[in-house]
Design a protein around this motif. Structure first.
Motif, PDB file in Angstrom:
ATOM      1  N   ALA A  22     -19.443 -17.280  41.243  1.00 30.98           N
ATOM      2  CA  ALA A  22     -18.787 -18.573  41.050  1.00 30.98           C
ATOM      3  C   ALA A  22     -19.715 -19.526  40.309  1.00 30.98           C
ATOM      4  N   GLU A  23     -19.131 -20.377  39.484  1.00 32.84           N
ATOM      5  CA  GLU A  23     -19.895 -21.425  38.810  1.00 32.84           C
ATOM      6  C   GLU A  23     -19.751 -22.711  39.638  1.00 32.84           C
ATOM      7  N   LEU A  24     -20.820 -23.074  40.339  1.00 36.90           N
ATOM      8  CA  LEU A  24     -20.796 -24.229  41.229  1.00 36.90           C
ATOM      9  C   LEU A  24     -21.797 -25.273  40.758  1.00 36.90           C
ATOM     10  N   VAL A  25     -21.447 -26.536  40.941  1.00 33.43           N
ATOM     11  CA  VAL A  25     -22.372 -27.603  40.589  1.00 33.43           C
ATOM     12  C   VAL A  25     -23.425 -27.746  41.675  1.00 33.43           C
ATOM     13  N   THR A  26     -24.583 -28.290  41.298  1.00 33.95           N
ATOM     14  CA  THR A  26     -25.670 -28.537  42.235  1.00 33.95           C
ATOM     15  C   THR A  26     -25.996 -30.013  42.239  1.00 33.95           C
ATOM     16  N   LEU A 232     -20.497 -14.022  50.925  1.00 31.83           N
ATOM     17  CA  LEU A 232     -19.572 -15.141  50.847  1.00 31.83           C
ATOM     18  C   LEU A 232     -18.833 -15.134  49.510  1.00 31.83           C
ATOM     19  N   GLN A 233     -17.511 -15.271  49.604  1.00 27.06           N
ATOM     20  CA  GLN A 233     -16.672 -15.415  48.417  1.00 27.06           C
ATOM     21  C   GLN A 233     -15.783 -16.643  48.591  1.00 27.06           C
ATOM     22  N   GLY A 239      -7.012 -19.109  41.639  1.00 28.34           N
ATOM     23  CA  GLY A 239      -6.604 -18.054  42.556  1.00 28.34           C
ATOM     24  C   GLY A 239      -7.458 -16.813  42.488  1.00 28.34           C
ATOM     25  N   GLN A 240      -8.720 -16.966  42.044  1.00 28.19           N
ATOM     26  CA  GLN A 240      -9.624 -15.829  41.910  1.00 28.19           C
ATOM     27  C   GLN A 240     -10.723 -15.908  42.963  1.00 28.19           C
ATOM     28  N   TRP A 241     -11.043 -14.751  43.555  1.00 27.11           N
ATOM     29  CA  TRP A 241     -12.165 -14.689  44.494  1.00 27.11           C
ATOM     30  C   TRP A 241     -13.462 -14.507  43.705  1.00 27.11           C
ATOM     31  N   LYS A 242     -14.423 -15.391  43.955  1.00 26.08           N
ATOM     32  CA  LYS A 242     -15.716 -15.343  43.270  1.00 26.08           C
ATOM     33  C   LYS A 242     -16.839 -15.292  44.311  1.00 26.08           C
ATOM     34  N   TRP A 243     -17.874 -14.540  43.996  1.00 29.36           N
ATOM     35  CA  TRP A 243     -19.037 -14.445  44.882  1.00 29.36           C
ATOM     36  C   TRP A 243     -19.879 -15.721  44.771  1.00 29.36           C
ATOM     37  N   VAL A 244     -20.488 -16.125  45.889  1.00 28.26           N
ATOM     38  CA  VAL A 244     -21.378 -17.282  45.891  1.00 28.26           C
ATOM     39  C   VAL A 244     -22.820 -16.781  45.839  1.00 28.26           C
ATOM     40  N   ARG A 245     -23.505 -17.160  44.755  1.00 25.91           N
ATOM     41  CA  ARG A 245     -24.871 -16.695  44.526  1.00 25.91           C
ATOM     42  C   ARG A 245     -25.844 -17.419  45.461  1.00 25.91           C
ATOM     43  N   PHE A 266      -6.191 -34.935  49.453  1.00 26.86           N
ATOM     44  CA  PHE A 266      -6.852 -35.195  48.165  1.00 26.86           C
ATOM     45  C   PHE A 266      -8.110 -34.338  48.044  1.00 26.86           C
ATOM     46  N   LEU A 267      -8.897 -34.293  49.109  1.00 23.27           N
ATOM     47  CA  LEU A 267     -10.017 -33.362  49.162  1.00 23.27           C
ATOM     48  C   LEU A 267      -9.506 -32.071  49.789  1.00 23.27           C
ATOM     49  N   LYS A 268      -9.613 -30.979  49.076  1.00 28.76           N
ATOM     50  CA  LYS A 268      -9.049 -29.710  49.529  1.00 28.76           C
ATOM     51  C   LYS A 268     -10.028 -28.998  50.459  1.00 28.76           C
ATOM     52  N   SER A 269      -9.501 -28.518  51.568  1.00 30.01           N
ATOM     53  CA  SER A 269     -10.312 -27.696  52.459  1.00 30.01           C
ATOM     54  C   SER A 269     -10.599 -26.369  51.772  1.00 30.01           C
ATOM     55  N   SER A 270     -11.859 -26.030  51.668  1.00 28.22           N
ATOM     56  CA  SER A 270     -12.285 -24.914  50.830  1.00 28.22           C
ATOM     57  C   SER A 270     -11.933 -23.573  51.461  1.00 28.22           C
ATOM     58  N   ILE A 271     -11.320 -22.714  50.685  1.00 27.79           N
ATOM     59  CA  ILE A 271     -10.919 -21.386  51.157  1.00 27.79           C
ATOM     60  C   ILE A 271     -12.030 -20.397  50.830  1.00 27.79           C
ATOM     61  N   HIS A 272     -12.456 -19.661  51.846  1.00 28.93           N
ATOM     62  CA  HIS A 272     -13.543 -18.705  51.642  1.00 28.93           C
ATOM     63  C   HIS A 272     -13.358 -17.512  52.577  1.00 28.93           C
ATOM     64  N   ARG A 273     -14.068 -16.445  52.282  1.00 25.87           N
ATOM     65  CA  ARG A 273     -14.038 -15.243  53.113  1.00 25.87           C
ATOM     66  C   ARG A 273     -15.414 -14.586  53.066  1.00 25.87           C
ATOM     67  N   VAL A 274     -15.609 -13.610  53.955  1.00 25.69           N
ATOM     68  CA  VAL A 274     -16.876 -12.872  53.993  1.00 25.69           C
ATOM     69  C   VAL A 274     -16.576 -11.412  53.658  1.00 25.69           C
ATOM     70  N   HIS A 275     -17.047 -11.008  52.505  1.00 25.88           N
ATOM     71  CA  HIS A 275     -16.829  -9.653  51.999  1.00 25.88           C
ATOM     72  C   HIS A 275     -17.971  -8.753  52.469  1.00 25.88           C
ATOM     73  N   ALA A 276     -17.713  -7.474  52.570  1.00 25.27           N
ATOM     74  CA  ALA A 276     -18.809  -6.533  52.793  1.00 25.27           C
ATOM     75  C   ALA A 276     -19.806  -6.663  51.646  1.00 25.27           C
ATOM     76  N   PRO A 277     -21.113  -6.634  51.925  1.00 22.88           N
ATOM     77  CA  PRO A 277     -22.106  -6.804  50.861  1.00 22.88           C
ATOM     78  C   PRO A 277     -22.041  -5.691  49.829  1.00 22.88           C
ATOM     79  N   PRO A 278     -22.620  -5.922  48.651  1.00 24.42           N
ATOM     80  CA  PRO A 278     -22.672  -4.873  47.625  1.00 24.42           C
ATOM     81  C   PRO A 278     -23.499  -3.688  48.096  1.00 24.42           C
ATOM     82  N   ASP A 279     -23.400  -2.583  47.367  1.00 20.12           N
ATOM     83  CA  ASP A 279     -23.972  -1.313  47.833  1.00 20.12           C
ATOM     84  C   ASP A 279     -25.451  -1.401  48.177  1.00 20.12           C
ATOM     85  N   ASP A 280     -26.237  -2.140  47.393  1.00 19.97           N
ATOM     86  CA  ASP A 280     -27.676  -2.157  47.643  1.00 19.97           C
ATOM     87  C   ASP A 280     -28.056  -3.040  48.835  1.00 19.97           C
TER      88      ASP A 280
END
Length: 374
Positions: A22-26, A232-233, A239-245, A266-280
């Protein structure tokens, strides 16, 4: 007698997998008190809040050493024998909406052939004088620094973000939301050590590759301290699931249900899920340190009447008021956590990770059901 010496916490290496990040602001909180600093941060926050509801903060005046110390304490707690951890678990409290203390894994059946949930939780309520609880010795011996860390989360991060939200909402007093989240007033904020046990590839496949399906949090904002096991995604506005770096020396922040209710959506409650980690990283247990900020218990979750922005947009209702409900935060916490922790029927899980529960299992109050975001 002195307590156990806690060895330093060492993070595992980050994944080398090529993930769709995901492209997130800091938000750089070191600019908060500089001229025009808050205005610049509000501009960044406005973009984040209206697009994905997730963002990072950095330079928040909590050292990496302090953060790693909390990970070490969480590690030590989860290394305790199960029978010791279970001394701090009460299933009746859990099913009635009380979510402090220990929640063991295995309370929720995911498949008919016996795969259970893999999530352990230990919640430490904020130190407001209203939530006195016995703690295991490994935590009680360090309770002073745990309280210091909890208060720093609130004072140095939560309160600054609440002031930025107040400016964004054009409230006449930028302290209004801060006054609704006073640390020493009765409320349900808590610090959490969270543990996800690694599963076999076969088990992950049978549960749709998910540790937790898509959901929102019930409070104001959640602070997730950086840890390197990718899982975390977030669901973006396309409507796309993106990984959080996992970004070095940052906290990942998400907006939650109570803040959405106070702003009429007006402020949207953020939708997220916990995916199984990548293979490594799939073989690694995942440990998290989080802080959940919530309005004080007496706060009524109606849209903010003094917000010039909401007035200009004609926002006067939310999902509660449309049902004739004017819930306090205390009432919302109780009904939502009761729904989250009640025993459920085994869900239907598709191969692509879609979870389906019965309407009864998802009912929070009459007319309002929890959503599983597939």
């Amino acid at each position: 007698m002195p307590g156990k010496v806690i060895s330093p916490y060492k993070q595992v290496p980050v994944t080398k997998a090529d993930l769709d990040w995901a492209e997130l602001v800091t938000l750089d909180l070191s600019t908060f008190d500089k001229p025009e600093g808050k205005a610049q941060l509000v501009d960044q926050l406005r973009y984040a809040a209206q697009h994905v509801g997730f963002f990072y903060v950095k330079n928040f005046d909590i050292s990496q050493e302090e953060v790693d110390r909390q990970f070490a304490l969480g590690r030590e707690f989860y290394n305790l024998p199960l029978e010791e951890k279970l001394k701090y678990h009460n299933i009746k409290d859990l099913e009635s909406g009380e979510y402090n203390g220990y929640r063991p894994a295995g309370l929720r059946k995911l498949t008919d052939d016996g795969i259970m949930d893999n999530i352990q939780v230990y919640n430490l309520p904020k130190f407001d004088g209203f939530h006195k609880r016995a703690q295991p010795a490994v935590l009680q011996d360090h309770i002073g620094e745990i309280e210091t860390f909890s208060r720093k989360c609130h004072d140095l991060v939560v309160n600054k973000l609440l002031r930025l939200f107040a400016i964004m909402l054009e409230l006449p007093d930028e302290e209004q939301l801060v006054r609704d989240h006073v640390y020493d007033d009765k409320g349900e904020d808590h610090l959490r050590y969270m543990h996800y046990a690694a599963r076999t590839p076969e088990e992950n496949k049978r549960i749709g590759e998910l540790y937790a399906p898509g959901h929102t949090d019930l409070g104001s904002i959640t602070l997730l301290f950086r840890q390197p096991v990718a899982a975390l995604q977030i669901l973006n506005n396309q409507g796309q699931w993106k990984w959080v770096r996992p970004q070095d020396e940052t906290i990942t922040i998400n907006i939650c249900d109570a803040l959405s209710a106070l702003t009429g959506g007006f402020l949207k409650s953020s939708i997220h899920r916990v995916h199984a980690p990548p293979d490594d990283q799939a073989h690694v247990d995942r440990l998290g340190v989080l802080y959940f900020a919530r309005p004080n218990n007496h706060v009524v979750l109606d849209p903010l009447s003094k917000s010039k922005l909401l007035e200009r947009l004609g926002i006067k209702s939310n999902q509660f008021t449309e049902l004739g409900q004017h819930l306090t935060m205390e009432q919302w916490v109780k009904v939502r956590q009761t729904q989250q922790q009640r025993k459920t029927e085994t869900p239907k899980i598709s191969k692509d990770g879609k979870y389906e529960y019965t309407e009864k299992d998802l009912e929070i109050i009459p007319g309002l059901r929890a959503q599983i975001h597939n």
